[in-house]
Scaffold this motif. Structure first.
Motif, PDB file in Angstrom:
ATOM      1  N   GLU A 180       0.232  -1.168   1.226  1.00  0.00           N
ATOM      2  CA  GLU A 180       0.309  -2.564   0.821  1.00  0.00           C
ATOM      3  C   GLU A 180       1.236  -2.729  -0.380  1.00  0.00           C
ATOM      4  O   GLU A 180       2.057  -3.654  -0.431  1.00  0.00           O
ATOM      5  N   ASN A 181       1.127  -1.843  -1.336  1.00  0.00           N
ATOM      6  CA  ASN A 181       1.971  -1.923  -2.521  1.00  0.00           C
ATOM      7  C   ASN A 181       3.443  -1.719  -2.176  1.00  0.00           C
ATOM      8  O   ASN A 181       4.328  -2.409  -2.719  1.00  0.00           O
ATOM      9  N   GLU A 203       4.847  -4.843  -0.600  1.00  0.00           N
ATOM     10  CA  GLU A 203       5.069  -5.914  -1.570  1.00  0.00           C
ATOM     11  C   GLU A 203       6.291  -5.659  -2.435  1.00  0.00           C
ATOM     12  O   GLU A 203       6.929  -6.614  -2.899  1.00  0.00           O
TER      13      GLU A 203
END
Length: 699
Positions: free
Chosen positions: A428-429, A432
């Protein structure tokens, strides 16, 4: 009256130890060298302190200046003499000379646990001393350090309870392993010879368990295998359920010290600790603390494929012998190092192993601007010191790969919930941030990498990380405080050496511009990207924010190195400076098998080159021979043609002459010869000449 052999201080004890440069003897010698004669007598027994106070005071006064003077034989005189050895003699010393040395000693210790070839010498030594007993100026003690393998085939003490351990009181019933019959015969001889005049010549047998501690001996295979980290699973031979009797080498030396001081009436002792550890217990403890933490069971037969193990060591590792030594506990004053055994004291044993062998990690950090050559320097340093090259991108990629593998594999040893959560968080990081990770995750990954067993064992070179002072603080800080530099805790990861490699911006730009397009394309060395990276590096490394300040605060003073050219010689000078600063490697040198394999490889290469040269020479000779044959054939053919042409030429040139002779000369000449034969003149030549002149057709 017996001749006085030597003169020494009254309280000094001269101790002979065979093979004093071998593992067992060397550590016994080192231990005794630090002991005071009679020290184990102090506070021995369970007597009331008040009643014994005066006696103990006298004992302490008596042993105050007593020392052990160690002498012994060595396998090689070329080795430098140890500081704790007063005198050393060659292993090949003649026996009459060796006996002279033995007669000058108060205590004679023979270890036969390592080298079976010492059995004959020990048998000779105890017999020769026994014969010279009446000439001793003072009483002597002979101690044989044998092995519990002489108990290997002993039947259980209690048939109804076969798991009941044997004790040294059962020593008359002991049955030796088939390969240790000579050991038990020697044990019996030593005990027998000490029964005649024990006041003049006392003899003892110490049956030692498998020795461990310090630089390690029989278990060294598993220590080294775990420390090197070259195998994913350390092997356990068989099911690993066999009980291995063990003793720390310093505890064995302490038992020998007690035998020397106490001179007990009992002549036979079993020297083992209180543990009942199995092979599986021991190997798992070693690899869990030092290596990958994983083991696998293999067949017993595979132990014979290990080239570094002797037959004695193989027999020792496969023994199954529950045995105890109650006499030691009840009668000796032993300051135990590892009374409860190796497994219970594995952390201490591991530290001894590392320190004794100098296996200390080298932790290094190399920082500098992009394209300055950090990775090139780091690779050469890692190869020289056998360190692990830690690069940020590779560490992150490895962590992501391992996490993905863990979440896809059903493995009870892994906490899949935590792995899954961390894996999801990282993905997820990265989504992003366009494929990049935040510093907090980068720090966690790098910290986990530096705390892996390979990095903790051999050491590492951090290549270009940390990039900022803040990253350095987060990476090398635990619980809000910097790690203690003097601590030996396993999680210590702060670099010992920091090197800052630098160059001017113009030099770096020219270097990148001169790189081949195939190298630059698709990398961060593209002109625009490189200039941005260089600018970011210069911005991050202002006076107050550069990561070097963090190391300065910890009194780790960085070494500054300047690159001014692309010349390989300059890089070699940089590497030489780093090696001089760091010092010698702190790990295993080249493994003997690898050295021999490299030699064999070089020999094979030379032989192949020589064979190739011979084949090439033969090919050239064959080609030359073919060319010679071809040229010879052509020359022979040409010679035949020349001769034919010459014959044809001669033939064509001689035809008018033949015609002339046949028409103008031969008829007249023939008639002249006929007339000459008919008339038979006195001078036929003159007659023929006159005839031809008269009958010349032209005349």
């Amino acid at each position: 009256m017996a001749e006085k052999i030597d003169e020494r201080p009254q309280n000094s004890r001269r101790v002979f130890i065979n093979n004093v440069d071998a593992y067992t003897s060397k550590n016994i010698a080192r231990f005794l060298d630090l002991c005071v004669v009679g020290a184990s007598l102090v506070f021995a027994g369970e007597a009331d302190v008040e009643e014994e106070d005066d006696r103990l005071h006298d004992d302490q006064a008596e042993i105050k200046d007593g020392t052990f003077q160690i002498v012994g034989t060595v396998s090689s005189q070329t080795e430098e003499k140890c500081s704790f050895i007063a005198e050393q003699y060659s292993h090949h010393t003649k026996r009459e000379d060796l006996l002279h040395h033995l007669l000058k000693c108060d205590v004679i210790i023979y270890d036969v646990t390592q080298h079976a070839d010492q059995i004959d010498e020990a048998q000779w030594a105890v017999s020769a001393l026994y014969e010279e007993m009446d000439r001793f100026p003072a009483a002597k003690t002979f101690i044989l350090v044998s092995t519990v393998l002489t108990w290997a085939m002993t039947k259980p003490a209690d048939k109804d309870y076969p798991e009941t351990p044997l004790t040294d009181s059962n020593y008359r019933r002991r049955k030796a392993h088939p390969n240790f019959h000579r050991h038990i015969s020697l044990e019996k001889l030593v005990v027998k010879l000490g029964k005649t005049k024990s006041s003049r010549f006392s003899t003892y047998v110490v049956a030692s368990g498998l020795q461990y501690g310090m630089e390690e001996h029989v278990f060294h295979l598993f220590f080294k295998m775990s420390w090197m980290g070259e195998v994913s699973h350390v092997p356990i031979f068989g099911d690993g359920s066999n009980i291995i009797p063990t003793i720390h080498i310093n505890d064995l030396a302490g038992i020998i010290q007690n035998v020397i001081d106490h001179k007990p009436k009992v002549q036979y002792f079993v020297a083992v600790d209180d543990s009942k550890n199995t092979m599986e217990d021991i190997i798992k403890a070693i690899t869990l603390m030092l290596g990958p933490g994983k083991t696998r069971n293999v067949s017993k037969e595979e132990i014979y494929l290990i080239q570094n193990l002797t037959q004695t060591e193989i027999d020792s590792l496969l023994v199954n012998l529950p045995i105890e030594a109650p006499y030691l506990k009840d009668n000796f004053n032993i300051q135990w190092v590892s009374e409860t055994g190796m497994v219970q004291n594995i952390e201490q044993v591991i530290e001894e192993y590392k320190e004794s062998r100098g296996l200390l990690p080298i932790r290094m950090c190399i920082v500098g601007p992009p394209a300055v050559g950090k990775s090139t320097i780091a690779e050469k340093i890692c190869k020289h010191y056998n360190l692990h090259h830690i690069k940020l991108k590779e560490a992150i990629a490895e962590a992501l790969e391992n996490l993905e593998l863990c979440v896809r594999t059903e493995d009870e040893e892994n906490d899949q919930d935590d792995d899954q959560e961390f894996w999801d968080t990282l993905r997820e990081n990265m989504n992003e941030n366009g494929g990049r990770l935040d510093d907090q995750y980068v720090i966690r990954i790098m910290k986990d990498k530096l705390r892996t067993k390979p990095c903790m064992n051999q050491g590492f070179v951090l290549d270009g990380f940390p990039k900022t002072c803040e990253q350095a603080k987060e990476l090398f800080t635990g619980d809000g405080e910097p790690e203690d530099l003097e601590s030996k805790h396993a999680t210590k990861i702060i670099p010992e050496f920091v090197f800052s490699v630098n160059a001017t911006d113009d030099f770096l730009k020219n270097r990148v511009l001169n790189l081949p397009e195939t190298v630059v394309e698709g990398t961060s060395y593209m002109p625009e990207q490189f200039l941005q990276r260089l600018a970011r590096f210069r911005d991050r490394n202002v006076e107050d924010e550069m990561p070097l300040n963090y190391f300065e605060d910890l009194e780790i003073h960085p070494e500054h190195l300047e690159i001014t050219s692309d010349n390989d010689n300059e890089y070699q000078l940089i590497i030489d400076k780093i090696c001089k600063k760091v010092g010698k490697p702190r790990n295993y040198g080249p493994i003997l098998e690898k050295v021999e394999e490299e030699k064999r490889r070089q020999v094979k290469e030379r032989l192949n080159e020589q064979a190739a040269q011979r084949v090439e020479e033969e090919r050239r000779e064959e080609e030359e021979a073919q060319h010679r044959d071809q040229r010879w054939g052509e020359w022979s053919q040409h010679l035949v043609e020349v001769k034919r042409q010459e014959l044809d030429l001669l033939e064509s040139q001689s035809e008018p002459l033949r015609d002339y002779l046949m028409q103008d000369v031969m008829p007249t000449l023939t008639q002249g010869l006929i007339e000459c034969c008919r008339l038979r003149p006195d001078d036929p030549i003159d007659f023929l000449a006159e005839y031809l002149l008269q009958n010349n057709p032209e005349a």
